[in-house]
Design a protein around this motif. Structure first.
Motif, PDB file in Angstrom:
ATOM      1  N   GLN A  48       0.648 123.456  99.225  1.00  0.00           N
ATOM      2  CA  GLN A  48      -0.302 123.806  97.994  1.00  0.00           C
ATOM      3  C   GLN A  48      -0.220 125.492  98.249  1.00  0.00           C
ATOM      4  O   GLN A  48      -0.848 125.195  97.050  1.00  0.00           O
ATOM      5  CB  GLN A  48      -1.715 123.375  98.617  1.00  0.00           C
ATOM      6  CG  GLN A  48      -2.792 123.493  97.923  1.00  0.00           C
ATOM      7  CD  GLN A  48      -2.785 121.744  97.167  1.00  0.00           C
ATOM      8  OE1 GLN A  48      -1.713 121.142  96.986  1.00  0.00           O
ATOM      9  NE2 GLN A  48      -2.720 122.677  95.746  1.00  0.00           N
ATOM     10  N   VAL A  51       1.656 126.200  94.853  1.00  0.00           N
ATOM     11  CA  VAL A  51       2.050 125.222  94.630  1.00  0.00           C
ATOM     12  C   VAL A  51       1.348 125.708  93.438  1.00  0.00           C
ATOM     13  O   VAL A  51       0.877 125.974  92.020  1.00  0.00           O
ATOM     14  CB  VAL A  51       0.982 123.535  94.494  1.00  0.00           C
ATOM     15  CG1 VAL A  51       0.635 123.114  93.654  1.00  0.00           C
ATOM     16  CG2 VAL A  51       2.512 123.314  94.731  1.00  0.00           C
ATOM     17  N   ASP A  52      -0.035 126.417  94.477  1.00  0.00           N
ATOM     18  CA  ASP A  52      -1.132 127.155  93.568  1.00  0.00           C
ATOM     19  C   ASP A  52      -0.474 128.462  93.020  1.00  0.00           C
ATOM     20  O   ASP A  52      -1.175 128.408  92.068  1.00  0.00           O
ATOM     21  CB  ASP A  52      -2.315 127.489  95.436  1.00  0.00           C
ATOM     22  CG  ASP A  52      -3.590 126.315  94.967  1.00  0.00           C
ATOM     23  OD1 ASP A  52      -2.635 125.046  94.283  1.00  0.00           O
ATOM     24  OD2 ASP A  52      -3.746 126.597  96.080  1.00  0.00           O
ATOM     25  N   ASP A  55       0.717 127.787  89.974  1.00  0.00           N
ATOM     26  CA  ASP A  55       0.008 127.210  89.170  1.00  0.00           C
ATOM     27  C   ASP A  55      -0.655 128.538  88.349  1.00  0.00           C
ATOM     28  O   ASP A  55      -1.082 128.596  86.789  1.00  0.00           O
ATOM     29  CB  ASP A  55      -1.223 126.030  89.521  1.00  0.00           C
ATOM     30  CG  ASP A  55      -0.398 124.910  89.647  1.00  0.00           C
ATOM     31  OD1 ASP A  55      -0.091 124.526  88.979  1.00  0.00           O
ATOM     32  OD2 ASP A  55      -1.488 124.147  90.215  1.00  0.00           O
ATOM     33  N   GLU A  56      -0.732 129.880  88.890  1.00  0.00           N
ATOM     34  CA  GLU A  56      -0.841 130.991  88.586  1.00  0.00           C
ATOM     35  C   GLU A  56       0.024 131.434  87.699  1.00  0.00           C
ATOM     36  O   GLU A  56      -0.905 131.838  86.502  1.00  0.00           O
ATOM     37  CB  GLU A  56      -1.803 131.569  89.348  1.00  0.00           C
ATOM     38  CG  GLU A  56      -2.828 131.463  90.124  1.00  0.00           C
ATOM     39  CD  GLU A  56      -3.221 131.798  91.334  1.00  0.00           C
ATOM     40  OE1 GLU A  56      -2.739 133.281  91.658  1.00  0.00           O
ATOM     41  OE2 GLU A  56      -4.044 131.833  92.445  1.00  0.00           O
ATOM     42  N   ALA A  58       1.893 129.953  85.967  1.00  0.00           N
ATOM     43  CA  ALA A  58       2.005 129.063  84.945  1.00  0.00           C
ATOM     44  C   ALA A  58       1.416 129.603  83.767  1.00  0.00           C
ATOM     45  O   ALA A  58       1.242 129.356  82.222  1.00  0.00           O
ATOM     46  CB  ALA A  58       2.227 127.760  84.932  1.00  0.00           C
ATOM     47  N   GLU A  59       0.035 129.401  84.179  1.00  0.00           N
ATOM     48  CA  GLU A  59      -0.907 129.652  83.142  1.00  0.00           C
ATOM     49  C   GLU A  59      -1.607 131.212  82.795  1.00  0.00           C
ATOM     50  O   GLU A  59      -1.549 131.304  81.316  1.00  0.00           O
ATOM     51  CB  GLU A  59      -2.901 129.317  84.699  1.00  0.00           C
ATOM     52  CG  GLU A  59      -3.525 129.430  83.520  1.00  0.00           C
ATOM     53  CD  GLU A  59      -5.186 129.755  84.175  1.00  0.00           C
ATOM     54  OE1 GLU A  59      -5.603 130.615  84.074  1.00  0.00           O
ATOM     55  OE2 GLU A  59      -5.617 128.520  85.060  1.00  0.00           O
ATOM     56  N   ASP A  64       5.251 125.391  81.146  1.00  0.00           N
ATOM     57  CA  ASP A  64       4.835 124.413  81.913  1.00  0.00           C
ATOM     58  C   ASP A  64       5.193 124.641  84.077  1.00  0.00           C
ATOM     59  O   ASP A  64       5.532 125.788  84.105  1.00  0.00           O
ATOM     60  CB  ASP A  64       6.029 123.502  81.989  1.00  0.00           C
ATOM     61  CG  ASP A  64       7.081 123.345  81.773  1.00  0.00           C
ATOM     62  OD1 ASP A  64       7.353 123.517  83.004  1.00  0.00           O
ATOM     63  OD2 ASP A  64       7.191 123.174  81.140  1.00  0.00           O
ATOM     64  N   ARG A  65       4.316 123.476  84.313  1.00  0.00           N
ATOM     65  CA  ARG A  65       4.206 123.534  85.967  1.00  0.00           C
ATOM     66  C   ARG A  65       5.755 123.469  86.722  1.00  0.00           C
ATOM     67  O   ARG A  65       6.018 124.551  87.074  1.00  0.00           O
ATOM     68  CB  ARG A  65       3.625 122.707  86.708  1.00  0.00           C
ATOM     69  CG  ARG A  65       3.421 122.653  87.914  1.00  0.00           C
ATOM     70  CD  ARG A  65       2.192 121.676  88.032  1.00  0.00           C
ATOM     71  NE  ARG A  65       0.503 122.094  89.642  1.00  0.00           N
ATOM     72  CZ  ARG A  65       0.739 120.986  90.467  1.00  0.00           C
ATOM     73  NH1 ARG A  65       0.409 119.880  89.692  1.00  0.00           N
ATOM     74  NH2 ARG A  65       0.242 121.626  91.408  1.00  0.00           N
ATOM     75  N   GLU A  66       6.558 122.427  86.081  1.00  0.00           N
ATOM     76  CA  GLU A  66       7.629 122.617  86.542  1.00  0.00           C
ATOM     77  C   GLU A  66       8.289 123.812  86.608  1.00  0.00           C
ATOM     78  O   GLU A  66       9.289 124.478  87.498  1.00  0.00           O
ATOM     79  CB  GLU A  66       8.459 121.910  85.488  1.00  0.00           C
ATOM     80  CG  GLU A  66       9.896 121.269  86.867  1.00  0.00           C
ATOM     81  CD  GLU A  66      11.052 120.154  86.076  1.00  0.00           C
ATOM     82  OE1 GLU A  66      11.957 119.544  85.991  1.00  0.00           O
ATOM     83  OE2 GLU A  66       9.429 119.312  85.289  1.00  0.00           O
ATOM     84  N   ILE A  69       7.468 126.853  89.158  1.00  0.00           N
ATOM     85  CA  ILE A  69       7.788 126.549  90.293  1.00  0.00           C
ATOM     86  C   ILE A  69       9.142 126.546  90.509  1.00  0.00           C
ATOM     87  O   ILE A  69       9.308 127.112  91.665  1.00  0.00           O
ATOM     88  CB  ILE A  69       7.505 124.471  90.575  1.00  0.00           C
ATOM     89  CG1 ILE A  69       6.048 124.351  90.561  1.00  0.00           C
ATOM     90  CG2 ILE A  69       8.452 124.343  92.166  1.00  0.00           C
ATOM     91  CD1 ILE A  69       6.146 122.749  90.996  1.00  0.00           C
TER      92      ILE A  69
END
Length: 153
Positions: A48, A51-52, A55-56, A58-59, A64-66, A69
């Motif tokens: 997690q 992933v967090d 996500d940060e 990506a934002e 995009d998320r992929e 990552i």
């Protein structure tokens, strides 16, 4: 005349499913050998925390998320490889939907992970996951901000 492949009496030559009975042919081992051995590919679950961080990323960069990552995986693996072996390139695969990262470490990193596995009793995949989690935040968004007392550029 010299025979290159002598016939074997008492054994059927065709229809054998196991090759271990043939002279000089051994089954191929793949995966991770314990101890001081060759690590071919390690698979780790993305935590997690990972992933967090993605996500940060990506934002902040409107990705995009992929893609985020993959970027975070590359950053973390590059940091680990550079510190252990001096490598500046890594090759890996990310299965974002399954939440897995597949990586074949360099020989020096594989040896280091094997040594740590022997010392701690953890397997190499778990150790790599811990290292990746440690370095996943190495390039956070806070790196873009300059300290207030920094000289002008």
């Amino acid at each position: 005349m010299r025979a290159f492949h002598p016939t074997r009496s008492g054994r059927p030559r065709f229809g054998r499913r196991d090759l271990s009975g043939l002279r000089g042919v051994r089954p191929i081992r793949t995966g991770v050998r314990r101890g001081r051995g060759l690590v071919l590919t390690l698979t780790i679950d993305l935590t997690q925390r990972f992933v967090d961080a993605a996500d940060e990323w990506a934002e902040a960069r409107l990705e995009d998320r992929e893609t985020a990552i993959e970027t975070k995986a590359e950053q973390a693996l590059l940091e680990i490889e550079y510190l252990v072996s001096g490598r500046t390139e890594v090759s890996f695969e990310v299965d974002a939907e399954a939440g897995e990262l597949h990586y074949a470490p360099s020989d020096p990193l594989a040896e280091r992970l094997a040594d740590q596995a022997a010392e701690t009793g953890l397997d190499e995949s778990t150790l790599l996951r811990l290292h990746v989690d440690l370095f996943v935040g190495a390039f956070s968004t806070d790196d873009d901000e300059r300290p207030p007392n920094a000289p002008p550029v």
